[in-house]
Write an enzyme that holds these catalytic residues in place. Structure first.
Site, PDB file in Angstrom:
ATOM      1  N   LYS A 138      -6.157  -6.331   2.797  1.00 29.95           N
ATOM      2  CA  LYS A 138      -7.415  -5.710   3.501  1.00 29.95           C
ATOM      3  C   LYS A 138      -8.316  -6.252   2.658  1.00 29.95           C
ATOM      4  CE  LYS A 138      -4.883  -2.325   5.921  1.00 29.95           C
ATOM      5  NZ  LYS A 138      -4.746  -0.851   6.262  1.00 29.95           N
ATOM      6  N   GLU A 144      17.728  -8.891  -4.450  1.00 31.48           N
ATOM      7  CA  GLU A 144      17.732  -7.304  -4.454  1.00 31.48           C
ATOM      8  C   GLU A 144      17.907  -6.913  -5.754  1.00 31.48           C
ATOM      9  OE1 GLU A 144      21.280  -6.194  -1.763  1.00 31.48           O
ATOM     10  OE2 GLU A 144      19.702  -6.190  -0.226  1.00 31.48           O
ATOM     11  N   THR A 148      -2.075  -1.686   0.469  1.00 29.37           N
ATOM     12  CA  THR A 148      -1.875  -2.890   1.096  1.00 29.37           C
ATOM     13  C   THR A 148      -2.456  -3.911   0.292  1.00 29.37           C
ATOM     14  OG1 THR A 148      -3.779  -3.190   2.455  1.00 29.37           O
ATOM     15  CG2 THR A 148      -1.988  -1.849   3.432  1.00 29.37           C
ATOM     16  N   ARG A 155      -0.143 -10.420   3.799  1.00 31.68           N
ATOM     17  CA  ARG A 155       0.363  -8.998   4.317  1.00 31.68           C
ATOM     18  C   ARG A 155       1.289  -8.362   3.405  1.00 31.68           C
ATOM     19  NH1 ARG A 155      -1.340  -7.070   8.826  1.00 31.68           N
ATOM     20  NH2 ARG A 155      -2.914  -8.786   8.770  1.00 31.68           N
TER      21      ARG A 155
HETATM   22  C1  LIG Z   1      -3.588   0.025   6.835  1.00 28.23           C
HETATM   23  C2  LIG Z   1      -3.036   1.197   6.215  1.00 28.23           C
HETATM   24  C3  LIG Z   1      -1.879   1.414   5.759  1.00 28.23           C
HETATM   25  C4  LIG Z   1      -0.724   0.679   6.274  1.00 28.23           C
HETATM   26  O1  LIG Z   1      -0.622  -0.682   6.118  1.00 28.23           O
HETATM   27  P1  LIG Z   1       0.340  -1.513   6.937  1.00 28.23           P
HETATM   28  O2  LIG Z   1       0.522  -2.808   6.054  1.00 28.23           O
HETATM   29  O3  LIG Z   1      -0.290  -1.796   8.156  1.00 28.23           O
HETATM   30  O4  LIG Z   1       1.740  -0.769   6.877  1.00 28.23           O
HETATM   31  C5  LIG Z   1      -1.487   2.538   5.184  1.00 28.23           C
HETATM   32  N1  LIG Z   1      -2.565   3.571   4.491  1.00 28.23           N
HETATM   33  C6  LIG Z   1      -3.954   3.303   4.965  1.00 28.23           C
HETATM   34  C7  LIG Z   1      -4.903   4.180   4.538  1.00 28.23           C
HETATM   35  C8  LIG Z   1      -4.253   2.009   5.996  1.00 28.23           C
HETATM   36  O5  LIG Z   1      -5.511   1.960   6.023  1.00 28.23           O
END
Ligand SMILES: *Cc1c(COP(=O)(O)O)cnc(C)c1O
Length: 419
Positions: free
Chosen positions: A230, A57, A227, A236
């Site tokens: 992607k 933390e 994120t 993740r």
């Molecule tokens: C995928 C996404 C998120 C959320 O991401 P998580 O890791 O699933 O919480 C937030 N904003 C946008 C525009 C996204 O496409």
């Protein structure tokens, strides 16, 4: 109690088997979910490391626990690489996910009841941008902009008028199902005019932004969230960036202790690995190919008589408008899944169907580009999908499509060895 050194396939055969089956699924299906990708072995190795054992933390050199010297080195590396990759002055690598990154930004910039303005969910926005089922829609007043009905793209004049009318405290740009380039500079001008903060959520396009394939929001936005899993192809997780170091410090506090507890240092190490991968020239070749592939997919699908939202794409997303063939997203999603193609039903702008049915199918090129597929392969995928959707009653076409999918998977192996 099993010995600490027993491998998973001995200590827990059930979980081990499910993981092996999931690996096989990933290898034998064509992954077109626009928000997914395949992380490298190196990224997964870092994420599966002993760092999972450590509480840390706080921030590097400012921890609430002892024994953080190596953790500090790793997190500092992740921060420095993130700053370099996005040309930012400040970064926080601790958000557990994109949603957590956005929540921390809201905590930092807003009070309950303040007004936020983001894109409508059914037009391509995200749940965390003010949807009534999300904390962002429950604790803040919201107003939503839409795409233009004719062009199905953002009309910056209309957004400006709406902002002048509604006076939001925070404007959010960046989306989950928008296939076109975002004009961050135009959003900046609007935010300045109404004295609002400007957040760019580049969760989907981060890999394209990092490599200059999509313009960067960093010079124009007060804060940028993303994120890391992607198009950026990391573990993740989430990330917050901004160009002002002092401004950044308030986001540090909003992440911890504001909204999170202990950081996931194993994931942060994996982020560091992914950022370094993204800094290599091959990653730019990769992101270029992502866009070429999406364009090839969009072109071929349209040539088969299936409409695409905004008539094409500038990024990795191709959103099919199935009203053109009198089909729903739900049915299309089911049909392609029967031949081992994975995607998701999605609303299209001004969708007459409910979010559970929808009129759209969202496709993305990032994951299969990682597998090495090129434009001609994506044309073949477009043809497989068109054949399936246009000839729903022909069993021979379906059987043949399964073989065509299998062929593409076999000629583009995913991971070389099993884990
Ligand atoms: C995928 C996404 C998120 C959320 O991401 P998580 O890791 O699933 O919480 C937030 N904003 C946008 C525009 C996204 O496409």
């Amino acid at each position: 109690m099993k010995a600490i050194n027993t491998p998973l396939n001995e200590s827990d055969q059930k979980v081990s088997l499910f993981i092996q089956e999931e690996l096989k699924r990933q290898e034998t299906h064509l992954e077109l979910i626009a928000s997914e990708n395949f992380a490298s072995r190196a990224v997964m190795e870092a994420q599966g490391s002993v760092l999972t054992n450590k509480y840390a933390e706080g921030l590097p050199k400012k921890r609430y626990y002892g024994g953080c010297e190596h953790i500090d080195a790793i997190e500092t590396l992740a921060i420095e690489r993130a700053k370099k990759l996005f040309n930012a002055s400040w970064a926080n690598v601790q958000p557990h996910s994109g949603a957590q990154a956005n929540f921390a930004v809201f905590l930092s910039l807003l009070k309950p009841g303040d007004k936020i303005m983001g894109m409508d969910l059914s037009h391509g926005g995200h749940l965390t941008h003010g949807s009534p089922v999300n904390v962002s829609g429950k604790w803040f007043e919201t107003c939503h902009y839409e795409v233009d009905k004719d062009t199905e793209t953002l009309d910056m004049n209309k957004i400006r008028e709406q902002a002048l009318r509604t006076r939001p405290k925070l404007i959010i740009c960046g989306y989950s199902a928008y296939p076109r380039t975002i004009d961050f500079q135009a959003f900046r001008a609007i935010a300045d005019e109404v004295n609002a903060f400007l957040l760019a959520d580049i969760a989907h396009i981060a890999g394209l932004v990092a490599t200059g394939i999509h313009p960067s929001p960093i010079p124009y936005c007060d804060v940028v969230t993303t994120t890391t899993h992607k198009t950026l192809r990391g573990p993740r997780g989430g990330l917050i960036l901004c160009r002002d170091e002092d401004f950044g410090k308030q986001f540090d506090k909003a992440v911890f202790p504001g909204t999170q507890g202990g950081p996931l240092e194993h994931v942060i190490a994996a982020k560091a690995v992914a950022f370094e991968e993204a800094l290599q020239p091959q990653f730019t070749t990769y992101t270029n190919q992502i866009v070429k592939n999406a364009k090839a997919l969009a072109k071929q699908i349209q040539s088969r008589g299936i409409s695409v939202v905004s008539k094409g794409t500038d990024n990795h997303i191709v959103l099919l408008d199935l009203r053109s063939i009198n089909m729903t997203g739900k049915v299309a999603d089911q049909l392609i899944s029967e031949v081992n193609i994975t995607a998701n039903k999605n609303t299209v702008p001004f969708d007459p169907e409910s979010p559970f049915v929808t009129s759209g199918l969202r496709l993305g090129s990032a994951a299969l580009t990682t597998r090495g597929l090129i434009e001609s392969d994506f044309e073949e995928i477009a043809n497989i999908i068109a054949d399936i959707l246009l000839h729903t009653d022909k069993i021979e076409i379906k059987d043949k499509a399964k073989l065509r999918v299998k062929n593409l998977c076999n000629t583009h192996p995913l991971y070389r060895e099993s884990f």
